[in-house]
Design an enzyme around this catalytic site. Structure first.
Site, PDB file in Angstrom:
ATOM      1  N   ARG A  25      -8.999  68.223  58.664  1.00  0.00           N
ATOM      2  CA  ARG A  25      -8.051  67.134  58.177  1.00  0.00           C
ATOM      3  C   ARG A  25      -8.933  65.862  57.535  1.00  0.00           C
ATOM      4  O   ARG A  25      -8.911  65.877  56.244  1.00  0.00           O
ATOM      5  CB  ARG A  25      -6.950  66.632  59.204  1.00  0.00           C
ATOM      6  CG  ARG A  25      -5.553  66.146  58.632  1.00  0.00           C
ATOM      7  CD  ARG A  25      -5.850  64.893  58.002  1.00  0.00           C
ATOM      8  NE  ARG A  25      -6.231  63.817  59.104  1.00  0.00           N
ATOM      9  CZ  ARG A  25      -6.566  62.405  58.420  1.00  0.00           C
ATOM     10  NH1 ARG A  25      -6.414  62.196  57.350  1.00  0.00           N
ATOM     11  NH2 ARG A  25      -7.298  61.762  59.614  1.00  0.00           N
ATOM     12  N   ASP A  26      -9.308  65.089  58.432  1.00  0.00           N
ATOM     13  CA  ASP A  26      -9.959  64.010  57.881  1.00  0.00           C
ATOM     14  C   ASP A  26     -11.124  64.349  57.029  1.00  0.00           C
ATOM     15  O   ASP A  26     -11.576  63.549  56.259  1.00  0.00           O
ATOM     16  CB  ASP A  26     -10.355  63.253  59.431  1.00  0.00           C
ATOM     17  CG  ASP A  26     -10.963  61.954  59.011  1.00  0.00           C
ATOM     18  OD1 ASP A  26     -10.920  61.229  57.858  1.00  0.00           O
ATOM     19  OD2 ASP A  26     -11.534  61.081  59.870  1.00  0.00           O
ATOM     20  N   CYS A 250     -17.927  58.936  53.140  1.00  0.00           N
ATOM     21  CA  CYS A 250     -17.344  57.677  53.468  1.00  0.00           C
ATOM     22  C   CYS A 250     -16.830  57.155  52.224  1.00  0.00           C
ATOM     23  O   CYS A 250     -17.225  56.912  51.219  1.00  0.00           O
ATOM     24  CB  CYS A 250     -18.645  56.788  53.701  1.00  0.00           C
ATOM     25  SG  CYS A 250     -18.123  55.069  53.997  1.00  0.00           S
ATOM     26  N   ASN A 259     -17.832  60.510  58.715  1.00  0.00           N
ATOM     27  CA  ASN A 259     -17.599  61.066  60.311  1.00  0.00           C
ATOM     28  C   ASN A 259     -19.057  61.439  60.946  1.00  0.00           C
ATOM     29  O   ASN A 259     -19.707  62.112  60.394  1.00  0.00           O
ATOM     30  CB  ASN A 259     -16.707  62.060  60.374  1.00  0.00           C
ATOM     31  CG  ASN A 259     -15.262  61.745  60.104  1.00  0.00           C
ATOM     32  OD1 ASN A 259     -14.790  60.702  60.621  1.00  0.00           O
ATOM     33  ND2 ASN A 259     -14.493  62.320  59.031  1.00  0.00           N
TER      34      ASN A 259
END
Lengths: 320, 320
Positions: A25-26, A250, A259
């Site tokens: 997801r992220d 980022c 991440n």
């Protein structure tokens, strides 16, 4: 002689850590290239194979604003949902909550920020207003026995306002706990944090939330993520977000790292004798699969070292 | 409430750290591309400008075995030698020591290993024999008042034998101190170490060497370097090696990361309020200069973030 160093190494660190894998997801949400639903599904299943205890699977958000997640219902419906693992789906409001309920989702995530400037820019509302919006989502989730996770962005610094007061982190965390969330994920969204801040933030939250309900989310933008995780462990935190292969980049610094990579976190924890339940080789296979689909090398240092080491073993043993 | 985390963050950490910049020697020696002497000299001078207190400038080794350092005398002779900074030159034996003395060197480094297998493979001798060889070098260095630094490779793991016993690290450190070295640099040559090992190794060395004479040298091959530096700080260590832009790669895993990047270390320490005397912008300029010469991006996360941030500032303020 019992030195301070030695005591730290052996006393009081969690014996087990729960990693929430946020790559699907992220991670993928921040990838510029579109990813086929079938590949997302395979990726999630490979991550389940690798043993991740919690997986941020997809996001029921506006397909207009976040086209990368337009297939949320399809992906969630198709992924293997192992008993004992938590498959979290992000939900921004009650309308999207309807869709998540239809899809049979069992765990949801909501997201706000510690920084007012970031909330305005990123979710186009105030922090207070976002918590108000979520209160309906959380109430309905809890009514049907769902697990609810709330992410607090920019808790260690904001790309718009700079420094963020620890008191603002505490304030929004209190609000989120008051509306009934089960877990708080406190995030260094732009990867500016250093270990002293981790000590400060966790210390301020110690009386607000039981540490077993506190997750920390670090970005490795400036290389400090594992040092921050070490600081978190030393504070007694045992829940951390991480992204397979460091997926996600980022958004505030093109080309820079986002991440922290799950491989790096698992390598660190393995070395420290802390259990995660994650198999590093199977995790590497999942990362390799997705990085081939994305056509670029993962931003994980442990991944690169593991791949190099596997390549050496293969060339040393051509018969196998 | 004084929690363990808070105590760590505020008590007992060194207020000042001495970084030994190893880019020009350890870094460039491992670069496949040759670098012009003039560029090496400029790079060293830019690092002096940035304020590095100690610089591993070059290596008086066999030009046949290490052609990258064949210009050692020329480079050492030409670099600016600021008062108050230490310019270390590696010297493997007494014959090379003659050349270092002729060149007017004031600080030398010798290097051996904690792992017998690595010593045999890398310096083609036993650990004991290497210390014997160095005893002549060290004696002559001390006779003329030089500073002497000794590096102990593979103290956290060996590419040939795997695990390395802490007792073996202690043993060679004792031997090196006995022959008169001023500083020990204990190295994780292949970047396998995790913080628990740092606590173990430093604890074992605590009664062997005063901590102000102990330096730790980490590689970021698996992303753990800054976590290991944090652990070192918590043990009271205040001297660390680092390489501008992470120069040097990892000789045992092609494509993988080697030396921890000085930018990442300085970013971490700045964030923690620990002085280094190094100006991050000037350091970035030195790294940019050398990375342009080498034709590749530095392996430093903080460098990438700083460059991205500088690019944004430039595009936001075209008038400046």
């Amino acid at each position: 002689m019992a030195s301070p160093g030695k005591r730290l190494a052996t006393d009081g660190l969690p014996q087990r850590v729960t990693i929430c894998e946020v790559g699907p997801r992220d991670g993928l949400q921040n990838e510029p290239a579109p990813v086929a639903s079938a590949d997302k599904i395979r990726f999630c299943d490979m991550l389940s194979d690798a043993g991740v205890p919690m997986l941020e699977a997809t996001s029921f958000v506006s397909p207009k604003h976040v086209p990368q997640m337009a297939d949320a219902a399809e992906v969630y419906g198709a992924i293997r949902k192992d008993p004992g693992r938590t498959y979290v789906v992000l939900v921004p409001n009650e309308r999207r909550m309807d869709r998540a309920l239809e899809a049979g989702v069992r765990a949801v995530g909501v997201f706000t920020a510690a920084s007012e400037a970031f909330a305005q820019a990123n979710i186009r509302t105030s922090v207070d207003r976002s918590v108000e919006t979520f209160s309906g989502v959380v109430r309905r989730a809890k009514d049907v026995g769902m697990f609810v996770r709330a992410s607090v962005s920019t808790a260690f610094g904001c790309p718009f306002q700079g420094a963020v007061d620890v008191a603002d982190v505490v304030r929004v965390c209190r609000q989120l706990l008051a509306i009934g969330v089960d877990e708080l994920s406190v995030a260094d969204t732009i990867g500016v944090g250093t270990p002293n801040q981790v000590f400060d933030v966790v210390d301020a939250l110690r009386d607000v939330v039981p540490l077993e309900r506190l997750n920390l989310h670090f970005h490795d933008t400036r290389g400090t993520a594992l040092a921050n995780i070490l600081a978190g462990l030393q504070c007694g935190v045992s829940r951390f977000d991480a992204s397979a292969g460091g997926l996600g980049g980022c958004p505030f610094a093109p080309g820079a790292t986002g991440n922290v990579a799950t491989e790096d976190v698992v390598y660190l924890l393995n070395g420290m004798g802390i259990e995660t339940g994650i198999d590093l080789d199977e995790l590497r296979a999942a990362t390799r699969f997705m990085s081939e689909r994305l056509g670029r090398q993962p931003a994980s240092r442990a991944y690169a070292a593991l791949e190099a080491s596997a390549a050496r073993s293969r060339s040393a043993s051509p018969a196998r």
